[in-house]
Design an enzyme around this catalytic site. Sequence first.
Site, short mmCIF file in Angstrom:
data_model
loop_
_atom_site.label_atom_id
_atom_site.label_comp_id
_atom_site.label_asym_id
_atom_site.label_seq_id
_atom_site.Cartn_x
_atom_site.Cartn_y
_atom_site.Cartn_z
N MET A 179 0.85 -1.18 0.00
CA MET A 179 0.00 0.00 0.00
C MET A 179 0.90 1.25 0.00
SD MET A 179 -3.19 -1.00 0.22
CE MET A 179 -3.85 0.63 0.58
N CYS A 236 8.69 -1.51 6.81
CA CYS A 236 9.80 -2.32 6.32
C CYS A 236 9.71 -3.70 6.99
CB CYS A 236 11.14 -1.65 6.64
SG CYS A 236 11.57 -1.72 8.39
N GLU A 254 -5.29 -3.06 -9.52
CA GLU A 254 -5.76 -3.90 -8.40
C GLU A 254 -5.87 -5.36 -8.85
OE1 GLU A 254 -5.89 -2.76 -5.48
OE2 GLU A 254 -6.37 -0.63 -5.58
ZN ZN Z 1 10.91 0.24 9.45
#
Ligand code: ZN
Length: 194
Positions: A19, A179, A91
């Site tokens: 996203m 991350c 999508e």
């Molecule tokens: Zn991070």
Amino acid sequence: MFLESNNNTGYIEVVCGSMFSGKTEELIRRIKRVQIAGQQFKVFKPKIDNRYSDDKVVSHSKNEIHSIVVDKAVDILDLVDDEDDVIGVDEVQFFDEAIVAVCTALADSGRRVIVAGLDMDYTGQPFGPMPGLLSIAEYVTKVKAICMDCSSLANFSYRLTDSEEVVMLGETKEYMPLCRKCFNIRMSHGFDKE
Ligand code: ZN
């Protein structure tokens, strides 16, 4: 359906990421260049995505192009005309597995196929037909968001709500790009959800 071959060499491009990684923005950028080049194109998206507009592909930054909403992947083949050179799909992760065969048929008929979608769901697992699409594509672009916890490059979509419905559509307040390290930290704690 029968796709007329246009004698070109077709190919498949996948643009994927988490996203807020700019996937749709990148799809729109490529399609706009197709438009400038004077080529014929159509852009499709699955019916499930009506977050901003029923007939446009719209990025979070509100850039947009006209799109055709379809129920099932095979419906795309019925709507492609002989003169269409380029087919875009946004999508794409929400389509059924048949989208892999549909993209193959389009590329085999000499068309450039550009698909954009989430590579992983909110649990970090491969999303629906994406592994198949990534395997057959000639070109793969993984775009990255920025981790909201540490500002590194992010490729996970962490869900801020408790809903376990995979097909929940994303808005800023529901997802957060993270991350790997920060995703794993939050997944292992899991108590900071709303
Ligand atoms: Zn991070």
